[in-house]
Design an enzyme around this catalytic site. Sequence first.
Site: not given
Length: 381
Positions: A64-66, A263, A98, A212, A253
């Site tokens: 995960r995470g942009a 975000n 996503r 998170q 994001d």
Amino acid sequence: MADQYAQSGEHKRPTEIPAIRWEEPPEGPVLVLLDQTRLPAEEVELVCTDASALVEAIRSLAVRGAPLLGIAGAYGVALAAVRGFEVEEAANALAGARPTAVNLALGVRRAQAAHQAALARTGDPRQAADAALAAARALHREDAAASARMAEHGLALLDELLPGGGHRILTHCNTGSLVSGGEGTAFAVALAAHRAGRLRRLWVDETRPLLQGSRLTAYEAARSGMAYTLLTDNAAGSLFAAGEVDAVLVGADRIAADGSVANKVGSYPLAVLARYHHVPFIVVAPVTTVDPDTPDGASVEVEQRPGYEVTEVTVPQVPVTGAGGGVPVAPLGTQAYNPAFDVTPPELVTAIVTEEGVVSPVTAEALAQVCGRARRAANDG
């Protein structure tokens, strides 16, 4: 106050296991991921042998995470190409895994374009697969370099806005090395402040519903020896009221062309609190997160997550009875509103820190200029 105090000693990686890596064992190339759903209790790796496994890892938030999603998407296309799967089909599945995170589709399309160009030029699937892999590796290197530049620009901005050091920074979700080819986005700025001796306290929102912040950001802060304190998301207001927050640092994001920032849900309320209490609200993100094709915040597609992420909790070694594999914390049949993101309008954003510099005030024109510089630099390179 129960918290974690700073530790001295050498700088340590937040984890000894990289968040993502390409490997080529005898049985064939694989993409290896650090399973972020298992942190902080254990460091476990996932091995993806095809794009469908990577799609599932993305949807489950194992990766995960942009910025990291962009890297993963590019490697996923390369994996499909190297293993002889249908590249276009794999690319479409990955890009849609996503919808809010623009970096994912960008990374996928970059590797796909490299594959298509090489195939058209040579007619050799092997060379086309090599081109896709080269594109993914280049994106990985570029993100690491961008992370370092964002940390430098962000720390300079903090020192300008808050002269004298002793920064007390509130952050939301997770934006460290677990989301990046380098040391992250917003977390990288806080880490730079820590290393420079100018971080007094990192306030870490737990970040509902998947925690998170408490599971990942606190994990990274602890391993980096930072002074940090964990708080529930709804306790942030009391911190502002007590004058305990000097700046808010978050990632993104997707950033729309007008400067609206999508975000992790909970970011917008922090921006409102920051504005009321005259505290800088700073977004740290690479220029790849700016999407010129999304004109404004209303045009951002916000991912809706399953309700069971709110109505259940997952506890290791406890019998599960919920539909999502967790322990119910709400009556059976309860409906849950569970957007993964919210959108902060540009007028609430003090600055956007990118690898190409700082945008402040945040306007469509200023963002376009920064993106233009990035494109020119890429073309010159």
